[in-house]
Design an enzyme around this catalytic site. Structure first.
Site, PDB file in Angstrom:
ATOM      1  N   ASP A  88       1.019  -1.557  -0.173  1.00 64.41           N
ATOM      2  CA  ASP A  88      -0.079  -0.166   0.230  1.00 64.41           C
ATOM      3  C   ASP A  88       1.223   1.604  -0.063  1.00 64.41           C
ATOM      4  O   ASP A  88       1.304   1.771   0.998  1.00 64.41           O
ATOM      5  CB  ASP A  88      -0.922  -0.144   1.528  1.00 64.41           C
ATOM      6  N   SER A 140      -1.593  16.706 -11.741  1.00 59.16           N
ATOM      7  CA  SER A 140      -1.604  16.439 -12.752  1.00 59.16           C
ATOM      8  C   SER A 140      -1.932  17.635 -13.329  1.00 59.16           C
ATOM      9  O   SER A 140      -2.821  18.052 -12.627  1.00 59.16           O
ATOM     10  CB  SER A 140      -2.703  15.381 -13.216  1.00 59.16           C
TER      11      SER A 140
END
Ligand code: 2Z3
Length: 329
Positions: A35, A199
Site C-alpha cells: 500500500d 496532474s
C-alpha cells in the site's frame, strides 16, 4: 547492491492486490496488501482474539528465533475507508522476493476492524508510503522500502498492476521490457507522507486535454480512481444512462456500450484509462448496470489515483529523485 521482484495477484474485480512476504526464523509466509498510501507493515497475529481471525494467516512472534519485542511501542491506524487496526511491535527478519531486511519493524495486530476480519485473503498491509506517517509510538519506524533502499542499485520501486492477472512490484531497477514508449516524470510532494503529484489536466474520450490542475496521490491501496466532483460529473455526462446512485454510493451506468476512455496528464505526457477499465464491476446479477471505476474524491482533501489508474501503466516510485514516472505498457 541488489534488486528484487515479487509477483502480486489481483483479487476479484481487482479490488486489491495481494503479495507474499516472509517474516521470522523459520520463515512464516503471509500474503499482504502492498500500500503506497500508508507506511505501516502490520499483520494478523497470535495476539488477536480468535473471533477476529477468519481464514487469515497469522504471525507468531514466539515462533520466531529472530523476533525481538520493541518494548513499550504500540501502533494504531485508521484508513480512509474507515477500517482500522492496532497492536504492538516486534523487530524481525522480513523477506520479499530475494530481498531481506533483518530488523524490520513488524506491527503485530491485537485488534482489527470487521473489514479486515471479513477479508479472508488479506493477512495485513505493507506500507510503501513515506516513513514520516508511520503510526508507531513513541518512536515511528521505517518502512521495508526505507530499510532496504540503501542496499538497492537505485532507491526506487516500480508497480506493474494488471487487470485480472498477476502483476509485479520490482525493487531497485526499472525493467525496460515492462513498458513501451517513454516514461513521463513528475515531481513528488511527500509533505503529507504520500506519493503526491499534480496532474495538469484531463480529457474524456478523444477530446483534447482540458487544463485543470489535479492534486492527488498514487495509491496502490485504493481500488478506484477518485477525482474532483466537477471532473467526475463531466466524465459521466458523456456516458449514456449514467447516474449517481446514493444506494450504491457512486455513479452507475449500463455495462454496455463501453464508456469513453478517461485521460489524465502527467507532466507533458498522458495516461489513458480505457473505457473498459471504468466499468469497475456489475452491480446486479444480470450484469445490466455497472459501478464506475471513476468516483468523486469529495471529503478526502485530494484526489486518489488508485488501482483503476495504476493498472493501466507501469509506474516508477523514485525516492532518490523524489519523482513519479508513468509509462504505457
Ligand atoms: C478515502 C478513500 C480511500 C479508501 C481506500 N479503500 C479502498 O479503496 C477499499 C480497499 C479495500 C479492498 C478490499 C477490501 C477492503 C478494502 N476499496 C473500496 O473502498 N471499495 C469500495 C468501492 O468499490 C471498490 C472497493 C483506503 O482506505 N485505502 C487505504 C488502504 C486500504 C485500507 C483498507 C484495506 C485495504 C487497503 C490507503 O492506505 O490506501 C489510504 F491511503 F487510503 C489511507 O487510508 N491511508 C492512510
Amino acid at each position: 547492491r541488489q534488486t528484487g521482484t515479487v509477483e502480486t495477484d489481483a483479487e476479484k474485480h481487482d479490488v486489491e492486490y495481494l503479495t507474499p512476504i516472509s517474516i521470522g526464523t523459520p520463515p512464516q509466509d503471509l500474503i499482504v496488501d502492498f500500500d503506497t498510501g500508508s507506511s505501516d507493515l502490520w499483520v494478523f497475529s497470535t495476539e488477536m482474539a480468535a473471533k477476529d481471525i477468519k481464514g487469515q494467516a497469522v504471525y507468531d512472534p514466539n515462533n520466531s528465533s529472530t523476533s525481538e519485542k520493541l518494548q513499550g511501542s504500540t501502533w494504531q491506524i485508521t484508513y480512509g475507508d474507515g477500517s482500522s487496526s492496532s497492536g504492538d511491535v516486534y523487530l524481525d527478519t522480513v523477506t520479499i522476493g530475494n530481498l531481506t531486511v533483518p530488523n524490520q519493524a513488524v506491527e503485530a495486530a491485537k485488534k482489527v476492524s470487521d473489514e479486515f476480519t471479513d477479508d479472508p485473503n488479506n493477512d495485513g498491509l505493507l506500507g510503501l508510503g513515506f516513513s514520516s506517517i508511520n503510526t508507531v509510538q513513541p518512536t515511528p519506524q521505517n518502512t521495508f522500502f526505507d530499510n532496504v533502499k540503501k542496499n538497492l542499485d537505485t532507491p526506487l520501486f516500480t508497480t506493474d498492476l494488471k487487470h485480472g492477472a498477476p502483476g509485479s512490484y520490482n525493487f531497485g531497477y526499472i525493467d525496460p521490457a515492462a513498458y513501451i514508449g517513454n516514461i513521463s516524470w513528475t515531481p513528488v510532494d511527500n509533505s503529507q507522507g504520500f506519493w503526491g503529484f499534480t496532474s495538469p489536466g484531463y480529457a474524456v474520450g478523444t477530446e483534447t486535454l482540458r487544463n485543470h490542475s489535479i492534486s492527488g496521490i498514487a495509491d496502490t491501496g485504493t481500488t478506484l480512481l477518485l477525482l474532483p466532483k466537477s471532473i467526475v460529473k463531466a466524465y459521466y455526462s458523456e456516458v449514456q444512462g449514467a447516474q449517481y446512485d446514493s444506494s450504491q454510493g457512486g455513479y452507475v451506468f449500463p455495462c454496455s456500450p463501453t464508456p469513453p476512455d478517461f485521460v489524465f496528464g502527467v507532466n507533458n505526457g498522458i495516461v489513458t484509462v480505457p473505457g473498459d477499465m471504468v466499468l469497475y464491476a456489475p452491480i446486479d446479477s444480470a450484469n445490466q448496470n455497472c459501478f464506475g471505476g471513476i468516483q468523486s474524491d469529495t471529503g478526502i482533501g485530494f484526489s486518489i489515483f488508485g488501482d483503476v489508474a495504476l493498472k493501466t501503466s507501469f509506474v516508477v516510485f523514485d525516492a532518490g529523485g523524489l519523482q513519479l514516472g508513468w509509462a504505457a505498457k
